[in-house]
Design a protein around this motif. Sequence first.
Motif, PDB file in Angstrom:
ATOM      1  N   THR A  55      41.489   4.423  25.160  1.00 59.47           N
ATOM      2  CA  THR A  55      41.631   3.489  24.032  1.00 59.47           C
ATOM      3  C   THR A  55      40.735   2.257  24.208  1.00 59.47           C
ATOM      4  OG1 THR A  55      43.559   2.491  25.100  1.00 59.47           O
ATOM      5  CG2 THR A  55      43.976   4.211  23.456  1.00 59.47           C
ATOM      6  N   ASP A  56      40.265   2.002  25.443  1.00 55.53           N
ATOM      7  CA  ASP A  56      39.365   0.881  25.703  1.00 55.53           C
ATOM      8  C   ASP A  56      37.889   1.258  25.543  1.00 55.53           C
ATOM      9  OD1 ASP A  56      41.548  -0.700  26.294  1.00 55.53           O
ATOM     10  OD2 ASP A  56      41.386  -0.415  28.468  1.00 55.53           O
ATOM     11  N   PHE A  57      37.598   2.548  25.334  1.00 51.79           N
ATOM     12  CA  PHE A  57      36.215   2.990  25.214  1.00 51.79           C
ATOM     13  C   PHE A  57      35.581   2.443  23.939  1.00 51.79           C
ATOM     14  CE2 PHE A  57      36.844   7.238  27.722  1.00 51.79           C
ATOM     15  CZ  PHE A  57      37.129   6.513  28.860  1.00 51.79           C
ATOM     16  N   LYS A  58      34.308   2.062  24.071  1.00 50.19           N
ATOM     17  CA  LYS A  58      33.541   1.547  22.939  1.00 50.19           C
ATOM     18  C   LYS A  58      32.173   2.223  22.927  1.00 50.19           C
ATOM     19  CE  LYS A  58      35.829  -2.921  22.940  1.00 50.19           C
ATOM     20  NZ  LYS A  58      36.960  -2.355  22.269  1.00 50.19           N
ATOM     21  N   VAL A  59      31.583   2.324  21.745  1.00 49.81           N
ATOM     22  CA  VAL A  59      30.248   2.895  21.622  1.00 49.81           C
ATOM     23  C   VAL A  59      29.208   1.965  22.250  1.00 49.81           C
ATOM     24  CG1 VAL A  59      28.488   3.688  19.992  1.00 49.81           C
ATOM     25  CG2 VAL A  59      30.891   4.198  19.575  1.00 49.81           C
ATOM     26  N   ASN A  60      29.426   0.678  22.126  1.00 48.31           N
ATOM     27  CA  ASN A  60      28.576  -0.330  22.757  1.00 48.31           C
ATOM     28  C   ASN A  60      29.480  -1.302  23.502  1.00 48.31           C
ATOM     29  OD1 ASN A  60      25.892   0.361  21.722  1.00 48.31           O
ATOM     30  ND2 ASN A  60      26.824  -0.081  19.734  1.00 48.31           N
ATOM     31  N   GLY A  61      29.028  -1.766  24.619  1.00 47.95           N
ATOM     32  CA  GLY A  61      29.836  -2.698  25.387  1.00 47.95           C
ATOM     33  C   GLY A  61      29.083  -3.191  26.601  1.00 47.95           C
ATOM     34  N   LYS A  62      29.787  -3.881  27.436  1.00 42.16           N
ATOM     35  CA  LYS A  62      29.160  -4.522  28.589  1.00 42.16           C
ATOM     36  C   LYS A  62      28.982  -3.572  29.774  1.00 42.16           C
ATOM     37  CE  LYS A  62      29.388  -8.724  31.309  1.00 42.16           C
ATOM     38  NZ  LYS A  62      30.040  -9.979  31.536  1.00 42.16           N
ATOM     39  N   TYR A  63      29.971  -2.721  30.042  1.00 41.63           N
ATOM     40  CA  TYR A  63      29.952  -1.871  31.236  1.00 41.63           C
ATOM     41  C   TYR A  63      29.912  -0.397  30.850  1.00 41.63           C
ATOM     42  CZ  TYR A  63      31.460  -6.274  33.251  1.00 41.63           C
ATOM     43  OH  TYR A  63      31.546  -7.588  33.609  1.00 41.63           O
ATOM     44  N   ARG A  64      28.885   0.285  31.320  1.00 46.11           N
ATOM     45  CA  ARG A  64      28.717   1.713  31.021  1.00 46.11           C
ATOM     46  C   ARG A  64      29.607   2.549  31.937  1.00 46.11           C
ATOM     47  NH1 ARG A  64      22.801   4.326  31.500  1.00 46.11           N
ATOM     48  NH2 ARG A  64      23.168   3.794  33.678  1.00 46.11           N
ATOM     49  N   LEU A  65      30.167   3.615  31.381  1.00 47.71           N
ATOM     50  CA  LEU A  65      31.010   4.531  32.141  1.00 47.71           C
ATOM     51  C   LEU A  65      30.339   5.897  32.262  1.00 47.71           C
ATOM     52  CD1 LEU A  65      34.509   3.767  30.571  1.00 47.71           C
ATOM     53  CD2 LEU A  65      33.432   2.711  32.577  1.00 47.71           C
ATOM     54  N   LEU A  66      30.447   6.491  33.445  1.00 47.68           N
ATOM     55  CA  LEU A  66      29.956   7.845  33.654  1.00 47.68           C
ATOM     56  C   LEU A  66      31.157   8.779  33.681  1.00 47.68           C
ATOM     57  CD1 LEU A  66      27.104   9.217  35.574  1.00 47.68           C
ATOM     58  CD2 LEU A  66      29.337  10.212  36.079  1.00 47.68           C
ATOM     59  N   ARG A  67      31.212   9.654  32.684  1.00 46.58           N
ATOM     60  CA  ARG A  67      32.299  10.633  32.571  1.00 46.58           C
ATOM     61  C   ARG A  67      31.762  12.025  32.876  1.00 46.58           C
ATOM     62  NH1 ARG A  67      33.992  10.326  26.619  1.00 46.58           N
ATOM     63  NH2 ARG A  67      31.737  10.281  26.363  1.00 46.58           N
ATOM     64  N   GLY A  68      32.646  12.979  32.974  1.00 45.99           N
ATOM     65  CA  GLY A  68      32.243  14.360  33.235  1.00 45.99           C
ATOM     66  C   GLY A  68      31.252  14.883  32.218  1.00 45.99           C
ATOM     67  N   ILE A  69      31.403  14.488  30.971  1.00 51.19           N
ATOM     68  CA  ILE A  69      30.511  14.957  29.913  1.00 51.19           C
ATOM     69  C   ILE A  69      29.072  14.506  30.135  1.00 51.19           C
ATOM     70  CG2 ILE A  69      30.822  13.011  28.323  1.00 51.19           C
ATOM     71  CD1 ILE A  69      31.044  15.204  26.085  1.00 51.19           C
ATOM     72  N   ASN A  70      28.875  13.461  30.922  1.00 49.33           N
ATOM     73  CA  ASN A  70      27.533  12.947  31.195  1.00 49.33           C
ATOM     74  C   ASN A  70      26.836  13.677  32.334  1.00 49.33           C
ATOM     75  OD1 ASN A  70      29.224   9.973  30.703  1.00 49.33           O
ATOM     76  ND2 ASN A  70      27.633  10.625  29.284  1.00 49.33           N
ATOM     77  N   LEU A  71      27.558  14.541  33.028  1.00 49.42           N
ATOM     78  CA  LEU A  71      27.013  15.171  34.227  1.00 49.42           C
ATOM     79  C   LEU A  71      26.527  16.578  33.929  1.00 49.42           C
ATOM     80  CD1 LEU A  71      26.578  14.512  37.173  1.00 49.42           C
ATOM     81  CD2 LEU A  71      28.849  15.406  37.652  1.00 49.42           C
ATOM     82  N   GLY A  72      25.243  16.805  34.176  1.00 49.39           N
ATOM     83  CA  GLY A  72      24.656  18.126  34.004  1.00 49.39           C
ATOM     84  C   GLY A  72      24.324  18.733  35.354  1.00 49.39           C
ATOM     85  N   VAL A  73      23.508  19.771  35.327  1.00 45.51           N
ATOM     86  CA  VAL A  73      23.054  20.416  36.553  1.00 45.51           C
ATOM     87  C   VAL A  73      21.768  19.716  36.990  1.00 45.51           C
ATOM     88  CG1 VAL A  73      22.256  22.575  37.590  1.00 45.51           C
ATOM     89  CG2 VAL A  73      24.089  22.610  35.887  1.00 45.51           C
TER      90      VAL A  73
END
Length: 182
Positions: free
Chosen positions: A58-76
């Motif tokens: 619920t705290d996630f934003k499309v733009n913001g101060k701190y970037r988050l790395l989630r599983g969806i961002n991880l490729g091979v």
Amino acid sequence: MYGSQDDCEGRIRGKSMKHYLILIFIVLLKTSLLWGALGWMRLSSVTDMLSGFAFKSTDFKVNGKYRLLRGINLGVGDVRWEETVYVDSITERMAEYRLKSGDVLIGLGRPWISEGTRVAIFDDSKETYLVQRVLRLREIGLLTSSFITFLLHSSLLSNSIGDKTTGISVPHISPGQVGNLF
């Protein structure tokens, strides 16, 4: 047949000592000569391992101060930023989840996809924080990030824990399973 001595020495000088040590390690590992000697060692004892923080979606934003790395961002072998989320604040207890260039990342949810194992080295300078279901391994001297990545991309991971995954439709592995490798 093999060329002159100078030619052979030139080819040897063109390769780094690290390259040869890795090749020797692979040969010894494949022939099981090293397996017994390293059987006591676990990946968790030679790396700093940390599973991501449970940020509130619920705290996630499309733009913001701190970037988050989630599983969806991880490729091979790479980190993808097409579906990036941010948060506006980080607490003191979240500070340890900040990624550093050279950190090795592995997706704990659906670790294997058709292209291979979802493992990559983080090599970005932008302030980024690790989210749950992604594991960070940081080198602490014995193994380099490149070698840790090599091990996790190899069949060692899938052969060791591939049949011990949890999850019905999406396989999951645990930090403990990754840490117990070797």
